[in-house]
Structures are given as C-alpha cells and as structure tokens.
Design a protein around this motif. Structure first.
Motif, short mmCIF file in Angstrom:
data_model
loop_
_atom_site.label_atom_id
_atom_site.label_comp_id
_atom_site.label_asym_id
_atom_site.label_seq_id
_atom_site.Cartn_x
_atom_site.Cartn_y
_atom_site.Cartn_z
N MET A 56 73.63 0.44 -49.01
CA MET A 56 72.77 0.02 -47.91
C MET A 56 73.53 -0.95 -47.01
O MET A 56 74.23 -0.54 -46.14
CB MET A 56 71.50 -0.62 -48.45
CG MET A 56 70.56 0.33 -49.14
SD MET A 56 69.18 0.58 -48.08
CE MET A 56 68.83 2.26 -48.35
N ALA A 57 73.39 -2.29 -47.28
CA ALA A 57 74.02 -3.25 -46.38
C ALA A 57 74.41 -4.51 -47.12
O ALA A 57 73.70 -4.95 -48.03
CB ALA A 57 73.06 -3.61 -45.25
N VAL A 58 75.52 -5.09 -46.71
CA VAL A 58 75.95 -6.38 -47.23
C VAL A 58 75.35 -7.45 -46.32
O VAL A 58 75.50 -7.40 -45.10
CB VAL A 58 77.49 -6.47 -47.26
CG1 VAL A 58 77.94 -7.85 -47.64
CG2 VAL A 58 78.05 -5.43 -48.22
N LYS A 59 74.65 -8.39 -46.91
CA LYS A 59 73.97 -9.44 -46.16
C LYS A 59 74.75 -10.75 -46.27
O LYS A 59 75.49 -10.96 -47.24
CB LYS A 59 72.56 -9.66 -46.71
CG LYS A 59 71.68 -8.43 -46.69
CD LYS A 59 71.31 -8.04 -45.29
CE LYS A 59 70.31 -6.90 -45.30
NZ LYS A 59 69.93 -6.49 -43.98
N PRO A 60 74.56 -11.68 -45.32
CA PRO A 60 75.21 -12.98 -45.44
C PRO A 60 74.59 -13.76 -46.61
O PRO A 60 73.40 -13.62 -46.90
CB PRO A 60 74.92 -13.68 -44.12
CG PRO A 60 73.92 -12.85 -43.41
CD PRO A 60 73.83 -11.52 -44.08
N ILE A 61 75.41 -14.54 -47.28
CA ILE A 61 74.94 -15.36 -48.38
C ILE A 61 74.69 -16.77 -47.85
O ILE A 61 75.59 -17.40 -47.29
CB ILE A 61 75.95 -15.38 -49.54
CG1 ILE A 61 76.09 -13.97 -50.11
CG2 ILE A 61 75.53 -16.38 -50.61
CD1 ILE A 61 77.14 -13.82 -51.18
N LEU A 62 73.47 -17.25 -48.00
CA LEU A 62 73.11 -18.59 -47.55
C LEU A 62 73.49 -19.58 -48.64
O LEU A 62 73.25 -19.33 -49.82
CB LEU A 62 71.62 -18.67 -47.24
CG LEU A 62 71.09 -17.66 -46.23
CD1 LEU A 62 69.60 -17.87 -46.00
CD2 LEU A 62 71.85 -17.75 -44.92
N LYS A 63 74.03 -20.72 -48.23
CA LYS A 63 74.45 -21.73 -49.19
C LYS A 63 73.55 -22.95 -49.09
O LYS A 63 72.83 -23.13 -48.10
CB LYS A 63 75.89 -22.11 -48.93
CG LYS A 63 76.78 -20.87 -49.01
CD LYS A 63 78.13 -21.17 -49.46
CE LYS A 63 78.85 -19.82 -49.64
NZ LYS A 63 80.22 -19.90 -49.79
N MET A 64 73.60 -23.77 -50.14
CA MET A 64 72.78 -24.97 -50.19
C MET A 64 72.87 -25.76 -48.89
O MET A 64 73.96 -25.89 -48.32
CB MET A 64 73.25 -25.87 -51.34
CG MET A 64 72.18 -26.10 -52.37
SD MET A 64 72.85 -26.95 -53.78
CE MET A 64 72.29 -28.58 -53.42
N GLY A 65 71.73 -26.23 -48.42
CA GLY A 65 71.68 -26.98 -47.17
C GLY A 65 71.24 -26.15 -45.98
O GLY A 65 70.86 -26.69 -44.96
N ASN A 66 71.27 -24.82 -46.12
CA ASN A 66 70.83 -23.96 -45.03
C ASN A 66 69.31 -24.10 -44.89
O ASN A 66 68.58 -23.92 -45.85
CB ASN A 66 71.21 -22.51 -45.31
CG ASN A 66 70.93 -21.60 -44.14
OD1 ASN A 66 69.81 -21.57 -43.63
ND2 ASN A 66 71.92 -20.85 -43.73
N PRO A 67 68.80 -24.43 -43.70
CA PRO A 67 67.36 -24.64 -43.52
C PRO A 67 66.51 -23.42 -43.89
O PRO A 67 65.35 -23.56 -44.27
CB PRO A 67 67.20 -24.97 -42.04
CG PRO A 67 68.56 -25.10 -41.48
CD PRO A 67 69.55 -24.65 -42.48
N ALA A 68 67.06 -22.23 -43.79
CA ALA A 68 66.30 -21.03 -44.13
C ALA A 68 65.89 -21.03 -45.60
O ALA A 68 64.88 -20.43 -45.98
CB ALA A 68 67.10 -19.78 -43.81
N LEU A 69 66.64 -21.75 -46.44
CA LEU A 69 66.31 -21.78 -47.87
C LEU A 69 65.08 -22.65 -48.17
O LEU A 69 64.54 -22.57 -49.26
CB LEU A 69 67.52 -22.28 -48.68
CG LEU A 69 68.74 -21.37 -48.62
CD1 LEU A 69 69.91 -22.02 -49.34
CD2 LEU A 69 68.43 -20.00 -49.19
N ALA A 70 64.66 -23.45 -47.19
CA ALA A 70 63.49 -24.29 -47.38
C ALA A 70 62.20 -23.59 -46.95
O ALA A 70 61.10 -24.12 -47.17
CB ALA A 70 63.65 -25.59 -46.60
#
Length: 53
Positions: free
Chosen positions: A1-15
């Motif tokens: 399918m697709a490779v997605k970006p990996i979000l790392k600690m501190g990224n606001p999207a993780l909150a």
C-alpha cells in the motif's frame, strides 16, 4: 500500500485524541494496518508505540 511518515516524540499530532473505530473489520482499518506494516518494513522496524494516556 503506502509507506507513511513516522512521527516522533514531541510532534503535536501525537497529542490529538483519536476517534473511536466503529468497524474494526472495515476496509479502511485493513488499509491502515497494511500501511503500518509497509512503513515498519521500510525502516526494518519490528514494533510501533503509542502514547499512554
């Protein structure tokens, strides 16, 4: 399918609070899981983590 970006600690999207999954057997969820597998394969990963809240 697709490779997605990996979000790392501190990224606001993780909150952000996720929405409930209405149908875990849906094609959308199936596609998301495949994208996660493809992404982990791309970086030679073996697991993913999630914030604990």
């Amino acid at each position: 399918m697709a490779v997605k970006p990996i979000l790392k600690m501190g990224n606001p999207a993780l909150a952000l609070v996720s929405s409930p999954v209405e149908d875990p057997a849906s094609e959308t969820v199936h596609n998301l899981l495949q994208d996660m597998r493809d992404t982990l394969d791309d970086v030679n990963g073996i697991a993913s983590g999630t914030p604990d809240r």
